[in-house]
Write an enzyme that holds these catalytic residues in place. Structure first.
Site, short mmCIF file in Angstrom:
data_model
loop_
_atom_site.label_atom_id
_atom_site.label_comp_id
_atom_site.label_asym_id
_atom_site.label_seq_id
_atom_site.Cartn_x
_atom_site.Cartn_y
_atom_site.Cartn_z
N GLU A 12 0.83 -1.22 0.00
CA GLU A 12 0.00 0.00 0.00
C GLU A 12 0.87 1.27 0.00
OE1 GLU A 12 -2.96 -0.59 3.13
OE2 GLU A 12 -4.15 -1.76 1.73
N HIS A 69 -18.85 -8.60 4.55
CA HIS A 69 -17.48 -8.16 4.84
C HIS A 69 -16.88 -8.99 5.95
CE1 HIS A 69 -14.42 -5.11 6.49
NE2 HIS A 69 -13.95 -5.58 5.37
N HIS A 70 -15.71 -9.54 5.69
CA HIS A 70 -14.95 -10.28 6.71
C HIS A 70 -13.60 -9.60 6.91
CE1 HIS A 70 -17.17 -14.30 5.63
NE2 HIS A 70 -17.91 -13.51 6.38
N GLU A 71 -13.50 -8.71 7.88
CA GLU A 71 -12.18 -8.20 8.26
C GLU A 71 -11.58 -9.24 9.21
OE1 GLU A 71 -10.02 -5.38 7.55
OE2 GLU A 71 -8.90 -6.96 8.58
N HIS A 82 -8.85 -7.72 0.28
CA HIS A 82 -8.03 -6.54 0.59
C HIS A 82 -6.82 -6.97 1.43
CE1 HIS A 82 -10.51 -2.82 -0.53
NE2 HIS A 82 -10.96 -3.85 -1.21
N GLU A 83 -5.75 -6.22 1.28
CA GLU A 83 -4.48 -6.53 1.97
C GLU A 83 -4.00 -7.96 1.69
OE1 GLU A 83 -6.60 -3.42 3.33
OE2 GLU A 83 -7.14 -5.28 4.30
N GLU A 137 -7.51 -5.80 -3.55
CA GLU A 137 -6.98 -4.44 -3.41
C GLU A 137 -5.46 -4.58 -3.64
OE1 GLU A 137 -7.31 -0.93 -0.11
OE2 GLU A 137 -6.59 -2.89 0.50
N GLU A 165 -9.02 4.89 -0.86
CA GLU A 165 -9.32 5.19 0.55
C GLU A 165 -8.21 5.99 1.23
OE1 GLU A 165 -9.76 1.04 1.25
OE2 GLU A 165 -8.03 0.93 2.57
C1 NOJ Z 1 -8.83 -1.76 4.83
C2 NOJ Z 1 -9.62 -1.95 3.59
O1 NOJ Z 1 -8.85 -1.66 2.45
C3 NOJ Z 1 -10.83 -1.06 3.67
O2 NOJ Z 1 -11.54 -1.10 2.46
C4 NOJ Z 1 -11.67 -1.48 4.85
O3 NOJ Z 1 -12.75 -0.61 4.95
C5 NOJ Z 1 -10.85 -1.43 6.12
N1 NOJ Z 1 -9.63 -2.13 5.96
C6 NOJ Z 1 -11.59 -2.03 7.30
O4 NOJ Z 1 -11.66 -3.41 7.14
CA CA Z 2 -6.39 -1.51 2.34
#
Ligand code: NOJ
Ligand code: CA
Length: 722
Positions: free
Chosen positions: A176, A410-412, A480-481, A499, A505
């Site tokens: 990033e 969404h799964h963070e 993402h990540e 991503e 963002e």
């Molecule tokens: C980073 C992600 O790129 C973003 O899209 C997300 O909203 C946040 N993490 C929270 O999970």
């Molecule tokens: Ca990100």
């Protein structure tokens, strides 16, 4: 598939280890422009080199592997033999930038034996395409090698000079970063560069860069170095030798410093070198996709490119919170804001999506855990199935279904991947029960198992498991990540985006992305596959949300529209808030019209770091969309429309920067114009500093043709002589 013997077997098997003369082999691409040369010296060294139209792309460069177990350097070889073949086939991607892809290459399979007498055999497979070269190592099944550990890969890419390079710092955990543009001798990633806003980064060498690495030589070659089919192996960084301009591979280690655990038979990812004397041809190269395996998913009708909105940007701009208690991520401030993922708010987005034709609504912050996740390196954070009390999962299922809209899960994971692995099946079953068929995953933070890295072998296997497991539930996934992409979406087309680079963002809460950023990404990160960049921001300055905020998106509004064409993704977000779109329905129209899946792609003009002008034809429809973007400099571009169908007249709607627009002082000023065009037209486009233009072109109906007879007559009959 046409497979034919190109050359006789050049060297007989069983050559002894006694000294013999140097031997070389040359292979040309089908069109003759790319040339691969291999040289096996009598001392056992094996090098390769690559030319394009006679110019050096890769000067003689080393190949080999250092094994840690058994401890051994595979760098001096006996040549056992070479097989050759030609392939020419055409395949259709499930979704993509084009509807058909030709896979045409010549191949050499070089069989080698370790000269030190271990008895270990290794093969290197080279494929020479019209747009570059791919090669991989293969350890065949053999008596002398079963389980083994890679200590380092010894692949080199020796550049012929001090090329201009578009690079980000080498790192084990993140991509990033904003891009740096220097010559190779100027690469200095000390401390991982200035990007302090990246949460988990692991800098290791100030001379290291990541791939895809984009280079331009003084003699006019555009060279891209990356990898394809990254499976069961760590990602590759490149360490630059600033004296010789040689790039040395450096694999991401695991928690104990090993690079990869393999068992024969095993293959590495492909090392890819894309080359052309036209920048646009790098963007349209399909070499990386061609080097990946065909789809492992047989029935793919459930995989659908789409545009979506989300309860998302409002959190990034600080209007609402992921956390039920209203705390803001990473902020030390006590200021609380409302919880974003509440049932009424989600309904508002569903209504907006239904009204304007968006198929999906992403909802972040719907589940418990957000109050206790950020930066903790804690294992059991989220369970991915327990909603916060104000998120009514049953009611929203019904509401979304009635409106014909799909909620995106969404799964963070917060980097706690052991935890995610334990919950995956339960979470995907929960999704299916409540009507979700797409998930956005995220890996913010340091990885658990502790000591593993985002781009190491353990995580590479995890991402593949997620792609496989989601596929088994007919779920599309957007990571993402994750590690940067390497064309694996050919094999797992449900892996619809990632991503894995610095997304839009960052503009909401950091120094952001400089205006040139989006002119570099297609030449770097997007070479490996689509990016969920989340374009479409209309409220450019964050002072709109809080007068104290200095952050802003570093583009004009018109450029945000153009990104739907220049930044390829089958999953495209309209990222801004519904009210910001409803205030500008005329500009929103472009996002509503633009396609997310394509039959054709034409790069009309491009220069990495400066500008891109691209046209794409919508999948299965006679509609063209064009995007033009520039860096911080204003510029004029001429779009030659000769790709349009003969005899047809199109209505072009041009969404452009207003004459007085610029990204810093006047970013939201745009003008919309309508013009009739045909294939003889050349559209002059003027882009503001940090600006862009988006154009839709739809053929006139018979009725419109009657009404506009006079205008049609005035169209050019043939191309003007330049
Ligand atoms: C980073 C992600 O790129 C973003 O899209 C997300 O909203 C946040 N993490 C929270 O999970
Ligand atoms: Ca990100």
């Amino acid at each position: 598939m046409l497979l034919k013997r190109l050359l006789p077997i050049l060297f007989l098997a069983g050559i002894s280890t006694t000294v013999f003369a140097d031997q070389s082999v040359t292979l040309h691409s089908p069109d003759g422009n790319v040339q691969l040369g291999l040289l096996h010296r009598s001392n056992g060294d094996l090098t390769y080199r690559v030319f394009y139209k006679g110019k050096t792309v890769v000067a003689p460069s080393g190949l080999g592997m250092r094994l840690k177990s058994p401890e051994l350097s595979l760098s001096k070889f006996d040549l056992l033999g070479i097989d050759s073949s030609v392939t020419d086939e055409t395949w259709k991607p499930v979704w993509g930038e084009v509807s058909q892809i030709r896979n045409n290459y010549k191949q050499l399979l070089v069989k080698l034996a370790d000269r030190s007498g271990s008895g270990i055999q290794l093969e290197i497979i080279f494929k020479v395409y019209n747009d570059g070269v791919g090669f991989r190592y293969s350890f065949p099944q053999q008596a002398k090698l079963n389980h083994f550990i890679i200590g380092e890969e010894l692949t080199q890419f020796a550049m012929s000079g001090d090329h201009k390079a578009f690079w980000i710092p080498g790192d084990y955990d993140t991509n990033e970063y904003p891009y740096y543009t220097t010559n190779l001798s100027g690469v200095d990633a000390t401390g991982g560069g200035a990007a302090q806003e990246i949460h988990a980064k692991t800098f290791f060498d100030k001379s290291a860069v990541q791939t895809p690495l984009m280079l331009k030589s003084a003699d006019g070659l555009y060279i891209n170095i990356h990898e394809a089919a990254l499976v069961n192996y760590p990602a590759m960084n490149l360490v630059v030798d600033k004296n010789t301009f040689t790039l040395n591979s450096h694999l991401v280690p695991d928690a104990v410093g090993n690079k990869a655990y393999l068992q024969a038979p095993a293959v590495t990812p492909w090392r890819t070198i894309v080359v052309s004397d036209k920048a646009g041809e790098v963007l349209t190269s399909k070499l990386i996709l061609n080097l990946n395996d065909p789809s492992k998913i047989e029935e793919t009708s459930w995989i659908k490119p789409m545009k979506y909105v989300g309860v998302w940007w409002e959190m990034h701009v600080g209007r609402s919170s992921w956390d039920y208690s209203g705390g803001q991520v990473g902020s030390q401030q006590a200021t609380k804001v409302p919880h974003g993922a509440n049932t009424a708010n989600v309904k508002r987005y569903i209504d907006f999506a239904a009204k304007h034709g968006f198929s999906g609504v992403l909802v972040e912050g719907w589940n418990t855990g957000w109050e206790d996740w950020f930066g903790q390196w804690k294992e059991d954070v989220f369970d991915f199935v327990t909603p916060y009390p104000d998120f009514d999962v049953k009611e929203l299922k019904q509401y979304a279904a009635n409106k014909g809209v799909k909620i995106i899960m969404h799964h963070e994971t917060s980097g706690s991947v052991t935890n995610y692995e334990r919950w995956m099946d339960t979470a995907y079953r929960f999704m299916k029960k409540f009507g979700y068929d797409a998930v956005k995953t995220g890996y913010v933070g340091r990885i658990i198992p502790r000591g593993e890295h985002h781009d190491g072998q353990w995580m590479i296997k995890h991402y593949e498991r997620v792609a496989q497991k989601t596929a088994s539930y007919k779920i599309m996934v957007n990571m993402h990540e994750s590690v940067r992409l390497t064309g694996l979406h050919r094999t797992y087309p449900n892996w619809i985006a990632s991503e894995a680079a610095r997304g839009n963002e960052f503009n909401a809460w950091s120094v952001g992305n400089p205006p040139e950023h989006e002119t570099i990404l297609p030449f770097t990160r997007l070479m490996g596959g689509p990016m969920d960049y989340t374009p479409g921001i209309f409220k450019i300055k964050m002072s709109h949300y809080n007068p104290e905020k200095k952050e802003q998106v570093h583009t004009t509004l018109a450029k945000q529209l153009a990104l739907y064409v220049t930044m390829y993704s089958p999953l495209q977000m309209a990222a801004d808030l519904p009210e910001n779109y409803e205030a500008k329905p005329d500009a929103l129209q472009f996002i509503k019209d633009v396609a997310a899946d394509w039959d054709e792609t034409k790069v009309l003009d491009a220069e990495p770091g400066d500008y891109i002008l691209m046209a794409r034809k919508a999948k299965g429809a006679d509609q063209w969309f064009m995007g033009a973007i520039t860096d911080e400099n204003s510029r004029g571009l001429g779009a030659d429309l000769s790709f349009l169908d003969e005899g047809k007249v199109y209505q072009a709607i041009i969404y452009r920067d207003a004459d007085n627009a610029d990204w810093k002082n006047n970013p939201e000023a745009y003008t919309i114009e309508k013009k009739l065009v045909n294939k003889n037209s050349v559209l002059g486009l003027k882009l503001a500093p940090g600006g862009g233009a988006a154009i839709s072109m739809i053929p006139l109906t018979a009725e419109q043709q009657l009404q506009m007879k006079k205008e049609i007559k005035a169209l050019p009959k043939s191309k003007k002589k330049k």
